[in-house]
Design an enzyme around this catalytic site. Structure first.
Site, short mmCIF file in Angstrom:
data_model
loop_
_atom_site.label_atom_id
_atom_site.label_comp_id
_atom_site.label_asym_id
_atom_site.label_seq_id
_atom_site.Cartn_x
_atom_site.Cartn_y
_atom_site.Cartn_z
N ASP B 151 0.90 -1.15 0.00
CA ASP B 151 0.07 0.02 0.02
C ASP B 151 1.11 1.19 -0.05
O ASP B 151 2.02 1.14 -0.42
CB ASP B 151 -0.90 -0.12 1.25
N HIS B 183 -3.75 5.78 3.92
CA HIS B 183 -4.30 4.48 3.50
C HIS B 183 -3.61 3.40 3.83
O HIS B 183 -4.51 2.29 4.34
CB HIS B 183 -4.43 4.68 1.85
N ASN B 277 -13.96 0.21 -6.22
CA ASN B 277 -14.85 1.30 -5.84
C ASN B 277 -15.62 1.69 -6.91
O ASN B 277 -16.12 2.90 -7.05
CB ASN B 277 -14.08 2.01 -5.06
N SER B 351 -11.08 -0.93 -0.33
CA SER B 351 -9.72 -0.88 0.34
C SER B 351 -9.83 -1.34 2.07
O SER B 351 -9.03 -1.91 2.41
CB SER B 351 -8.92 0.43 0.29
#
Lengths: 76, 422
Positions: B151, B183, B277, B351
């Site tokens: 990430d 994130h 998404n 996520s």
């Protein structure tokens, strides 16, 4: 053009040989990923078909970019 | 129908909102002097005292006055009546208006949930996500399991992770693996956060070992070369599980990711990825599972909310082979770690769902000793069925192993030999 070369299962043990063939064919090799059998690098777009035919090459793909949302976005 | 008094006379707080004239706006000294002369207030704090102009809630509660320098506004702990008299006597020209501060509420649609609806909520002990996935009742901790989170990096100074063994590597040129986005810290927190954090518990596998591969930049961008190098690194380090909360909105399966996912399984590593998404369900668009979650060899995770409804953004199955959603997990208003000084944050997305599955897979691996394909089967097989299309949620909501999972079943007691009873 940045590309990802998937090395054929039959050539995983000889991945460095595949990388050498790619270099000879005009590809700039950036990384040889032995555990997953992937070679990444770049080459001029018109050379794409010439490396696809090389021994030990299973697939050649253009690299894709990924982008997640900014930190303050509600959905990330 | 009667009108409630509250609607006629909105609730006020007992404080006043003072608007200064343009002459003094931005001039901290002049504003402070005007406040002092008019009210004699003691503690005046200014938003410019705080980084990014964001002052904290405790300070707001305790100060006599707060000045919002950029706005030319102050909130003063006095009734408007007291201030108005003072303004008149001082003949001040620096104050334009004085109004009561009103109570404000979030505008929410209050719907009566149907009687059968399942509801989860964050409480003082656990996030709603850990409740909904039965992590709250699990005794497994992920001990002995290595999870790679690929990430934006991680906040290695986060107090909730003090003392943890963390292995890191950056695949972003010119950036250390410290998380300049947030994130990555949030995703790693969901998968591996501690059993006893500073607030409620948000982490699934507190004793799993964290491998941080930074494959997305501080601005959130990445490329295949870095992501594939991160997977290669995780395999080389013997990680049993890789969590990837990333995707590109490409329908076609990539030969590289499909091959890598298969080779990872052969090497004992399960790759879990966010489905994507790209749906707009309120607008009728279910989207499609993004790359690399659309690889048959990579587990695609959809997001549900605390009512166990599909999240409006959560990508649905893609008709390409492997483009199906495999499983669902909590992914709306998920509370987890965030780079300091903020410490924690709520965000939403597939996520946030993927690391729930990664952490729960670690629990199952610890309990069963399984990895790769066998682990995949166990995780998907243990999912709780949802009253939603499989195209949206796959096998259903991921579930942690119960407190008794993995312990040897007690042999059935042999009947005592003895005289037969008649």
């Amino acid at each position: 053009m940045n590309v990802t070369v998937t090395v054929a299962g039959s050539h995983l043990a000889k991945i460095e040989d595949v990388a050498a063939r790619l270099r000879s064919a005009g590809m700039q090799v950036d990384a040889v990923l032995g555990a997953v059998g992937i070679i990444t690098g770049s080459l001029p777009e018109q050379r794409l078909s010439s490396i696809e035919a090389l021994q030990g090459v299973a697939a050649v793909e253009k690299q894709v970019g990924f982008q997640i949302a900014p930190p303050d976005a509600e959905v990330q | 129908m009667s009108t409630t008094p509250q609607e006629l006379n909105p609730q006020t707080t007992g404080r006043s909102v003072v608007v200064f004239s343009e002459d003094v706006r931005g001039d901290r000294a002049a504003v402070a002097e005007a406040l002092r002369l008019l009210t004699g207030v003691g503690t005046v704090i200014a938003t410019s005292d705080y980084e990014d102009g964001a002052l904290d809630a405790d300070a707001i509660g305790s100060a006599d006055a707060i000045t919002f320098d950029a706005l030319g506004v102050a909130v003063v702990a006095r009734e408007p009546g007291e201030l108005t008299a003072a303004v008149a006597s001082a003949a001040s020209t620096s104050i334009l208006t004085i109004e009561p501060e009103r109570m404000m509420y979030a505008i929410a649609v209050e719907e009566e949930p149907p009687e059968t609806s399942v509801q989860f909520a964050d409480d003082v002990y656990y996030t709603w996500g850990l409740r909904a996935t039965a992590v709250d009742a699990a005794t497994a901790t992920g001990a002995g399991i290595k999870i790679a989170v690929l990430d934006t990096g991680f906040d290695f100074g986060h107090p909730d992770f003090a003392g943890r063994t963390i292995t890191e590597r950056s695949f972003i040129t010119g950036e250390e693996s410290a998380d300049g986005h947030g994130h990555g810290t949030h995703c790693a927190g969901t998968a591996l956060g501690p059993a006893l954090p500073s607030g409620r518990r948000y982490g699934v596998a507190p004793e799993a070992e964290l491998f941080v591969g930074k494959v997305l930049s501080n601005r959130g961008g990445g490329v295949d070369a870095g992501i594939l190098a991160g997977i290669d690194w995780a395999l080389t380090n013997g990680c049993q599980i890789i969590s990837m909360s990333l995707g590109a909105d490409v329908r076609e399966v990539s030969a590289a990711y499909e091959t890598v996912g298969r080779r990872a399984l052969n090497a004992g590593t399960l790759i879990v990825a966010a489905a994507g998404n790209n749906a707009n369900r309120p607008g009728g668009d279910p989207g499609f599972v993004a790359m690399p979650a659309n690889s048959p060899s990579i587990m695609a995770v959809a997001a549900v909310d605390s009512q166990l409804a599909i999240a409006p953004f959560s990508s649905g199955s893609n008709p390409v082979e492997g483009g199906a959603v495999d499983i669902a997990a909590p992914g709306v208003r998920v509370y987890s770690s965030w780079p300091m000084p903020q410490r924690a944050n709520f965000i939403s997305g597939t996520s946030q769902a993927a690391p729930h599955v990664a952490g729960i897979a670690a629990l199952w691996s610890q309990v069963t000793g399984e990895s790769a394909d066998a682990l995949w089967k166990t995780v998907v097989g243990a999912a709780r069925g949802l009253d939603l299309p499989a195209a949206d949620v796959g096998a259903g909501l991921v579930q942690a192993p119960g407190p008794d999972a993995g312990s040897e079943p007690e042999p059935a007691p042999e009947p005592e030999p003895g005289p037969a009873s008649y």
